[in-house]
Design an enzyme around this catalytic site. Structure first.
Site, PDB file in Angstrom:
ATOM      1  N   ASN A 108       6.228 -28.938  26.895  1.00  0.00           N
ATOM      2  CA  ASN A 108       6.269 -27.860  28.094  1.00  0.00           C
ATOM      3  C   ASN A 108       5.402 -28.099  29.184  1.00  0.00           C
ATOM      4  O   ASN A 108       5.645 -27.500  30.098  1.00  0.00           O
ATOM      5  CB  ASN A 108       6.230 -26.610  27.247  1.00  0.00           C
ATOM      6  CG  ASN A 108       6.864 -26.322  26.157  1.00  0.00           C
ATOM      7  OD1 ASN A 108       6.049 -26.159  25.169  1.00  0.00           O
ATOM      8  ND2 ASN A 108       8.059 -26.222  26.145  1.00  0.00           N
ATOM      9  N   ILE A 115       4.070 -27.404  34.969  1.00  0.00           N
ATOM     10  CA  ILE A 115       4.146 -26.686  33.553  1.00  0.00           C
ATOM     11  C   ILE A 115       5.485 -25.607  33.583  1.00  0.00           C
ATOM     12  O   ILE A 115       5.722 -25.289  34.778  1.00  0.00           O
ATOM     13  CB  ILE A 115       2.914 -25.912  33.564  1.00  0.00           C
ATOM     14  CG1 ILE A 115       1.736 -27.001  33.342  1.00  0.00           C
ATOM     15  CG2 ILE A 115       2.840 -24.787  32.244  1.00  0.00           C
ATOM     16  CD1 ILE A 115       0.351 -26.077  33.712  1.00  0.00           C
ATOM     17  N   CYS A 116       5.947 -25.483  32.533  1.00  0.00           N
ATOM     18  CA  CYS A 116       7.071 -24.696  32.362  1.00  0.00           C
ATOM     19  C   CYS A 116       6.341 -23.444  32.120  1.00  0.00           C
ATOM     20  O   CYS A 116       5.875 -23.075  30.923  1.00  0.00           O
ATOM     21  CB  CYS A 116       7.948 -25.296  31.195  1.00  0.00           C
ATOM     22  SG  CYS A 116       9.470 -23.939  30.847  1.00  0.00           S
ATOM     23  N   LEU A 117       6.759 -22.263  32.885  1.00  0.00           N
ATOM     24  CA  LEU A 117       6.318 -20.977  32.828  1.00  0.00           C
ATOM     25  C   LEU A 117       7.250 -19.907  32.452  1.00  0.00           C
ATOM     26  O   LEU A 117       7.135 -18.709  32.606  1.00  0.00           O
ATOM     27  CB  LEU A 117       5.160 -20.457  33.835  1.00  0.00           C
ATOM     28  CG  LEU A 117       3.831 -21.349  34.081  1.00  0.00           C
ATOM     29  CD1 LEU A 117       3.358 -20.705  35.383  1.00  0.00           C
ATOM     30  CD2 LEU A 117       2.908 -20.967  33.043  1.00  0.00           C
TER      31      LEU A 117
END
Length: 174
Positions: A108, A115-117
Site C-alpha cells: 500500500n 501512500i494509498c489512504l
C-alpha cells in the site's frame, strides 16, 4: 505549538485581527486551517498511538510535520518508518499530502513514497495518523495494492516477502 496558540490568543485579544485603529491586520490573522490544527494537534498529542511519534521541524507551522512509526507487530516489526505530512491551506476540504520518506516494501506504499489512504478519512488528522499506523497491521491490504509487485510477491511466496521486508528494514528503516 505554543507559539501558534499564543498567536491565536493574541488575535482574539486584539479583536479577531483588528488593530486598535480598527483596520484589518493580515499579519495577525490565523487561518481556519491553523485553528483546526491547533485543536487537532492537541488532541493528537493525547491520543497518539504508542508506536508513533510526531515532530514539528518548525513549531510555528503545524501544517508541516513528520510522523515516525515503529510497528510493534507483524511483517514490519523492528522498523522505523518516517512520513512527511503537509496540510494544505484548504484543509479540511482538501486532504493532507502524505509521503513515506523511508524506503519500504509494502503493498500500500509505492516505492516512490506515495501512500494509498483509501481506507482513511483524510479530513481529520487523528484518522490520518491512526490510518498510517494501521497500514502496518489491520489495514495492510494485499487485495487492492498501490505497489502491485509487493502484493504479487506476497501472493507468490509469503516467506520470501517477509525476508525482503526484513532486508528493507535492515537497510533503510533503522
Amino acid at each position: 505549538m505554543l507559539t501558534l496558540a499564543s498567536k491565536l490568543k493574541r488575535e482574539e485579544g486584539v479583536g479577531a485581527g483588528r488593530t486598535h485603529a480598527g483596520s484589518n491586520d493580515a499579519s495577525h490573522r490565523v487561518s481556519i486551517r491553523d485553528r483546526l490544527l491547533i485543536k487537532e494537534v492537541a488532541e493528537l498529542e493525547v491520543n497518539l498511538p504508542n508506536t508513533c511519534k510526531v515532530t514539528f521541524p518548525d513549531e510555528n507551522k503545524l501544517c508541516h510535520f513528520q510522523l515516525a512509526i515503529s510497528p510493534d507487530e507483524g511483517y514490519y516489526l523492528g522498523g522505523k518508518f518516517q512520513f512527511e505530512i503537509e496540510v494544505p491551506e484548504a484543509y479540511n476540504m482538501v486532504p493532507p499530502k502524505v509521503k513515506c520518506l523511508t524506503r519500504i516494501w509494502h503493498p500500500n506504499i509505492a516505492e516512490t513514497g506515495e501512500i494509498c489512504l483509501r481506507y482513511v478519512d483524510p479530513n481529520y488528522m487523528m484518522d490520518v495518523v491512526w490510518g498510517l499506523n494501521s497500514l502496518f497491521t489491520d489495514l495492510l491490504n494485499f487485495d487492492d495494492p498501490l505497489n502491485i509487485d509487493a502484493a504479487e510477491h506476497h501472493l507468490r511466496d509469503k516467506e520470501d516477502f517477509r525476508n525482503k521486508v526484513q532486508d528493507f528494514i535492515k537497510n533503510y528503516a533503522r
